[in-house]
Structure formats: C-alpha cells, structure tokens
Write a protein that holds these residues in place. Structure first.
Motif, short mmCIF file in Angstrom:
data_model
loop_
_atom_site.label_atom_id
_atom_site.label_comp_id
_atom_site.label_asym_id
_atom_site.label_seq_id
_atom_site.Cartn_x
_atom_site.Cartn_y
_atom_site.Cartn_z
N SER A 259 39.31 34.12 50.52
CA SER A 259 40.76 34.26 50.73
C SER A 259 41.41 35.24 49.78
O SER A 259 42.50 35.74 50.07
N PHE A 260 40.79 35.51 48.64
CA PHE A 260 41.38 36.49 47.73
C PHE A 260 40.27 37.35 47.14
O PHE A 260 39.17 36.87 46.86
N LEU A 261 40.61 38.64 46.92
CA LEU A 261 39.64 39.64 46.52
C LEU A 261 40.13 40.41 45.30
O LEU A 261 41.34 40.53 45.08
N ALA B 258 35.12 38.08 45.32
CA ALA B 258 35.85 37.22 46.25
C ALA B 258 35.74 35.77 45.81
O ALA B 258 34.68 35.33 45.35
N VAL B 259 36.84 35.03 45.96
CA VAL B 259 36.74 33.59 45.83
C VAL B 259 36.24 33.02 47.15
O VAL B 259 36.42 33.62 48.21
N SER B 260 35.62 31.88 47.09
CA SER B 260 35.33 31.07 48.27
C SER B 260 36.23 29.86 48.16
O SER B 260 35.96 28.94 47.37
N GLU B 261 37.35 29.89 48.91
CA GLU B 261 38.37 28.85 48.78
C GLU B 261 37.94 27.62 49.57
O GLU B 261 38.46 27.32 50.64
N HIS C 51 42.61 32.53 43.77
CA HIS C 51 42.88 33.86 43.22
C HIS C 51 41.81 34.18 42.18
O HIS C 51 41.24 33.28 41.57
N LEU C 52 41.54 35.47 42.02
CA LEU C 52 40.65 35.90 40.94
C LEU C 52 41.04 37.29 40.50
O LEU C 52 41.71 38.03 41.21
#
Length: 335
Positions: free
Chosen positions: A37-39, A48-51, A83-84
């Motif tokens: 979801s966030f890069l 990338a996160v794996s939400e 987020h990251l």
C-alpha cells in the motif's frame, strides 16, 4: 504505484512518465507482495510495506519495465504497516494497527534484515472507534536527516526520536500533542525545512507547525480547514504535499473526493484554502508531486485509477490532464 491486492489490485505497478505532459504509460507490475500500500524509492530500489495483519516490508529492483522482487518480505514485528521511508542504513515502517515504528537494516545490496529497533507509542484519543490506542500512520526523517518523526492518528501526536545508524535503535526525544480528536495522518515539510504541515484525517484540517531542526522541536501554530465551509462531507483527508517554491500546499480529501489548494504566506506560518477541485476519481488515498513540480498525481483507490493534473505555477490550481487504470490504487512515487 502501490495497490491493494486483497481488493483486486495488481500489487506494484510501474509506468513511464512523460516529463512534458505528465502522461503515464504502464510498463509492468508484480503481485509478489500482498497489499503493497505504500512505497519508497531509493535509486533503482523500491521498498514496499505489506499492509497485512502479520506486517512486512519488501524490496524490488525497478531498473527494468517490470518490478522484480529481490528477496522474500521481511516481518516488521508488528501489524498493519501503512507507511515506510528510507533512513541512514535502514528502512523505517509506521505500523498502524500495532501503534509502533520499526527500523529494518539495509544490506549493501539493499535487501532488508530483521527488525533492529522498534519504538512503541502509548496513549489514545477521544474518537472511540478510531482512537482506542496508538495508530502510527507515517514515519519519516526531517530534512536535516537528524530526527525521525512519526505521525500517530490514535494519540493525536507527532513523536520525535533519534535513529542510531549503527544499531537501528530508536531513542525517544519528544512528543508534540495536537488538538484532541483531529487524528493526524501525514505531514509534509516546507522546502526551507522550517515548517511542517500535518494533515488530519478525523477532522478535515491542516495543522501548521514550526520545525526546529537543531533542537528537534515541533511547535503547532494554527489550523486551517481543507474543505470549504458547508461542504457536505464526511471528509477524510489523506495526503499533503508542498510546492518546491514553498508557495502552495495540496491535500487529497476522501469522501469529498477533492484536491485542496492552499496558499502559504511568505514565512510559511499560515495556510489559506484558495480552491477545492475534483480529484478525477473516487477516494484519493495518495497525492504526489512530480519532481518537476508541474504535475500532481492522485491515487484514487475506489475508482481504480491514477489521475494526473497540470499545475498552474501562478495560482497553484491543478487541471485534470489524464489517467491510467490502477485497481485499488494506494500510492504513487517517482524516480
């Protein structure tokens, strides 16, 4: 571009961007990671996160037309990372469900190691169904690279810490309390590094703050609505970005499905809503400015597209220019 695979998204999508028109041409995708979801981009490395409930972070090689995973996702030792960001020697994740921040070390090849440091937030807020506990929504370093700021929707606060680049330990430094019930989600720094603008999700407002990068102190100055008075709502702001020249801010607002245009005064101390334009789709989860500053990109999650706008440099007004399909779109980043 990131998307929710659990909602029909294709995972991580890549596109070429025309620097003149802003037009996107899709080149490939990878669904190797669930709900990326966030890069965050660092050269040819895309993180990338794996939400997901278990929560993980992954790295892709994006030197070619299709994102290529470099290693298996690494657990963030927390749930629901949203987020990251890339910091010195590490990748930081904001873990919404667990209300924490994790630091994962980066190897020489960019791959991630097990969590080296973690900071858990404490507290709650007055909105019972959303603020029963901490919910870290964003984590990033300040423009000077000295401090780590984590925006927590559940505690109405921004937590400031220092990252040890050798060990990954996160040392608490201070906490800035914002107005109870506002639900801060994301912040953006003024290009001069003197201010931070915190976008609130539970109330459609922006909190203007002064940032002291030497002392690591964030001081709220005031709030500005990001929807016009009398807007039907409900409104759930998602992302804020700042113009490279420090004259404008733009905020994405879900529910209203608009992009707010805010003008900053010369000092950056005040923000004024000057316009609200349609986002080109439904539920704009993310908003990104191209490196040139000439185009804005909205990831419209529920209409399944990424829409781009040409920005008028004098007024800050974005004009819709085109879109590409991106089911369950959640994030856009530029290399």
């Amino acid at each position: 571009m990131g998307s929710f695979t659990s909602a029909g998204g294709h995972g991580v999508l890549a596109a070429d961007a025309d620097p003149g028109s802003g037009a996107l041409t899709l080149t490939g995708s990878s669904d190797a990671v669930a709900d990326p979801s966030f890069l965050a981009l660092d050269g040819n490395l895309l993180y990338a996160v794996s939400e997901t409930e278990d929560g993980a972070a992954a790295v892709f090689d994006v030197s070619g037309p299709r994102p290529r995973p470099l290693a298996a996702p690494v657990p963030v030792d927390a749930s629901g990372p949203t987020h990251l960001s890339v910091a010195t020697g590490h990748v930081l994740t904001a873990n919404y469900t667990s209300g924490s921040v994790s630091a994962l070390p980066r190897a020489a090849d960019g791959t991630l190691g097990p969590v080296a440091g973690q900071l858990r937030h404490e507290g709650s807020g007055p909105v019972a169904d959303r603020q029963e506990g901490p919910h870290a929504h964003q984590v990033l370093t300040d423009p000077g690279g000295r401090w780590v700021l984590a925006v927590d929707l559940g505690t109405d606060a921004v937590t400031i810490s220092a990252l040890d680049p050798a060990t990954g330990a996160l040392r608490p430094h201070g906490t800035t309390a914002l107005r109870p019930g506002t639900g801060p989600r994301h912040l953006a720094f003024h290009p001069a590094g003197t201010h931070a603008y915190v976008l609130n999700e539970l109330e459609p407002t922006l909190t203007v703050c002064r940032w002291d990068g030497e002392a690591g102190v964030l001081t709220p100055l005031g709030e500005t609505r990001v929807v016009p008075e009398g807007a039907a709502g409900p409104s759930y702001p998602s992302e804020v970005v700042a113009a490279p020249d420090g004259r404008f801010l733009w905020a994405a607002v879900r529910g209203d499905d608009t992009l707010a245009v805010l003008a900053l005064d010369a000092a950056g101390d005040t923000a004024r809503l000057v316009a609200s334009v349609p986002c080109g789709g439904r539920w704009p989860r993310d908003l990104t400015l191209a490196p040139s500053g000439r185009h804005l990109y909205a990831a419209n999650e529920r209409s399944g597209d990424v829409t781009w706008f040409t920005v008028d440099p004098d007024t800050g007004l974005p004009g819709r220019a085109g879109s590409v399909p991106a089911p369950a779109a959640s994030c856009v980043v530029f290399g």
